[in-house]
Design an enzyme around this catalytic site. Structure first.
Site, short mmCIF file in Angstrom:
data_model
loop_
_atom_site.label_atom_id
_atom_site.label_comp_id
_atom_site.label_asym_id
_atom_site.label_seq_id
_atom_site.Cartn_x
_atom_site.Cartn_y
_atom_site.Cartn_z
N TYR A 88 0.85 -1.19 0.00
CA TYR A 88 0.00 0.00 0.00
C TYR A 88 0.89 1.24 0.00
CZ TYR A 88 -4.30 2.63 0.98
OH TYR A 88 -5.39 3.47 0.90
N SER B 19 3.13 3.89 -2.92
CA SER B 19 2.79 4.83 -3.98
C SER B 19 1.78 4.21 -4.96
CB SER B 19 4.09 5.24 -4.70
OG SER B 19 3.80 6.05 -5.81
N HIS C 186 5.58 -3.24 -12.94
CA HIS C 186 6.90 -3.04 -13.56
C HIS C 186 7.44 -4.44 -13.81
CE1 HIS C 186 10.80 -1.57 -14.57
NE2 HIS C 186 11.37 -1.78 -13.39
N GLU D 77 13.17 27.29 -12.87
CA GLU D 77 12.51 27.52 -14.16
C GLU D 77 12.30 26.24 -14.96
OE1 GLU D 77 13.33 30.81 -16.77
OE2 GLU D 77 14.52 31.79 -15.22
P1 NAD Z 1 6.52 1.81 -2.44
O1 NAD Z 1 7.91 1.76 -1.93
O2 NAD Z 1 5.83 3.11 -2.54
O3 NAD Z 1 5.53 0.92 -1.58
C1 NAD Z 1 5.82 -0.32 -1.15
C2 NAD Z 1 4.79 -0.86 -0.18
O4 NAD Z 1 5.12 -2.22 0.00
C3 NAD Z 1 4.84 -0.23 1.20
O5 NAD Z 1 4.03 0.87 1.34
C4 NAD Z 1 4.35 -1.38 2.05
O6 NAD Z 1 2.94 -1.44 2.03
C5 NAD Z 1 4.87 -2.60 1.32
N1 NAD Z 1 6.12 -3.15 1.89
C6 NAD Z 1 7.27 -2.50 2.16
N2 NAD Z 1 8.16 -3.34 2.68
C7 NAD Z 1 7.57 -4.55 2.71
C8 NAD Z 1 7.99 -5.84 3.14
N3 NAD Z 1 9.22 -6.07 3.66
N4 NAD Z 1 7.12 -6.86 3.01
C9 NAD Z 1 5.90 -6.66 2.52
N5 NAD Z 1 5.45 -5.46 2.10
C10 NAD Z 1 6.28 -4.44 2.21
O7 NAD Z 1 6.53 1.04 -3.86
P2 NAD Z 1 6.00 1.59 -5.25
O8 NAD Z 1 6.87 2.72 -5.70
O9 NAD Z 1 4.54 1.74 -5.19
O10 NAD Z 1 6.37 0.37 -6.21
C11 NAD Z 1 5.57 -0.79 -6.32
C12 NAD Z 1 5.71 -1.32 -7.74
O11 NAD Z 1 5.18 -0.35 -8.65
C13 NAD Z 1 7.14 -1.56 -8.18
O12 NAD Z 1 7.15 -2.70 -9.02
C14 NAD Z 1 7.49 -0.32 -8.98
O13 NAD Z 1 8.50 -0.52 -9.95
C15 NAD Z 1 6.14 -0.07 -9.65
N6 NAD Z 1 5.93 1.31 -10.14
C16 NAD Z 1 6.14 2.35 -9.31
C17 NAD Z 1 5.89 3.64 -9.77
C18 NAD Z 1 6.04 4.83 -8.87
O14 NAD Z 1 5.92 5.96 -9.37
N7 NAD Z 1 6.27 4.72 -7.58
C19 NAD Z 1 5.44 3.85 -11.09
C20 NAD Z 1 5.20 2.74 -11.91
C21 NAD Z 1 5.45 1.47 -11.41
MG MG Z 2 10.68 2.75 -12.90
MG MG Z 3 16.26 33.41 -18.91
#
Ligand code: NAD
Ligand code: MG
Ligand code: MG
Length: 331
Positions: A26, A28, A109, A232
């Protein structure tokens, strides 16, 4: 090569509404997927570790929270949204034991599937729905009636309708409102890593720092250097994002546009392009992935060292001061 783009009329909402969905994590992306799917009328449970700091937030948002094993066990579609480096152990311990033939394993991802750190059984679907933006924008745009575009991919189609499931999932998180692009796990993984390394995060931050340092070293006040090389940036990027480079060039002065054509290729020169090709090659042959995973096993030693060095950089201290002085900073 033309890409295929799908919109809402290409998606069948009933496919995803008919599934029991587990969102694991839960953060990002996790909060955005879980809430958007719930608001799209889907049956969502969030799987979290015991004692996770996110339990309260998810429950307050009206979601059903269970432990990861229960979520995976109940669900027939499991979206894995814990950090990439933790996914293999979370998968082995809490997801794999509960996978049934015909289930769908989903990612945002392709890192672990593409580089083989997770190898799912052949009788489950393996799909991706990767929003092309941070989770908080995925949620905000959904609540505002629009959506962040998604890439959708199918690595394994065990049930024969994995593409329909991926499309319907993209509808559920709101991506189909703006457009869903068909891709492969290889394309998404390699392009995503390249983009963030060479351009969006690595390239951009280093460009801004180098410009700032050049002015400060030459004796200009850091505050002015910050405005010219950092503040900027957003306005220029907004213009490019809204209407193209031509429109940005139309909005700036002829002096600035002349300077762009004159100086740009000197800064991003053949040496920079060669460095980009090397970065891409290290992504393609898996060396970057191995190095990253190695550092994770080492407690993120290198990553933390870099993070700390950046926070001590003069540009960060200058920015903090400037943002405290101007009204736009509190927007
Ligand atoms: P994050 O770091 O924001 O969130 C991870 C969540 O995982 C935590 O909030 C927690 O709920 C849980 N967590 C953390 N440690 C844990 C553990 N030891 N065991 C179990 N759960 C645990 O991650 P994110 O950035 O949302 O990334 C999640 C996926 O989404 C990844 O595969 C990432 O590449 C992909 N992704 C992220 C973004 C982005 O902008 N953040 C964009 C596109 C894709
Ligand atoms: Mg990436
Ligand atoms: Mg200028």
């Amino acid at each position: 090569m033309a890409v295929t783009i799908y919109y809402e009329e290409d998606c069948n909402p009933e496919v995803i509404r008919g599934k029991k969905i587990a969102v694991i994590g839960y953060g990002s992306q996790g909060h955005a997927h879980a809430l958007n799917l719930k608001d799209s009328g889907c049956d969502v449970r969030v799987g979290l570790r015991e004692g996770s700091a996110s339990i309260e937030a998810a429950e307050e948002a009206g979601l059903r929270v269970v432990d990861m094993d229960t979520a995976a066990e109940e669900a027939d579609l499991i979206m894995v949204l814990v950090p990439d480096e933790l996914q293999p152990e979370v998968y082995e311990a809490h997801i794999k034991p509960h996978l049934k033939a015909g289930d769908t394993l989903a990612f945002a991802h392709g890192f672990n599937i593409h580089y083989g750190y997770i190898v799912p059984p052949e009788d489950v679907n393996v799909i991706m729905c990767a929003p092309k933006g941070p989770g908080h924008i995925v949620r905000r745009q959904y609540t505002e009636g629009s959506g962040v575009p998604d890439l959708i991919c199918v690595q394994q189609d065990a049930t024969g309708d994995a593409w329909d499931i991926a499309l319907s999932y993209a509808w559920g998180v709101g991506g189909a409102r703006s457009g869903v692009i068909k891709a492969t796990f290889k394309e998404e993984t390699e392009e995503d890593l390249f983009g963030e390394q060479a351009v969006l995060c690595g390239g951009l931050v280093e460009l801004v720092k180098a410009g700032f340092e050049t002015l400060v070293e030459a004796g200009y006040p850091p505050e002015l250097a910050y405005f010219e090389c950092y503040h900027e940036m957003k306005m220029i990027v907004d213009l490019m994002y809204e209407s193209g480079i031509h429109f940005m060039n139309y909005s700036i002065s002829n002096t600035a546009e002349y300077g762009e054509y004159y100086a740009g290729p000197k800064v991003i020169n053949e040496q920079s392009r060669e460095a980009m090709r090397e970065i891409l090659a290290r992504i393609q042959d898996g060396s970057f992935a191995r190095e990253f995973v190695e550092d994770c096993k080492n407690g993120h030693a290198w990553l933390v060292e870099q993070r700390e060095a950046l926070s001590d950089h003069e540009i960060e201290k200058t920015g903090e001061k400037i943002r405290g002085m101007f009204s736009w900073a509190s927007d």
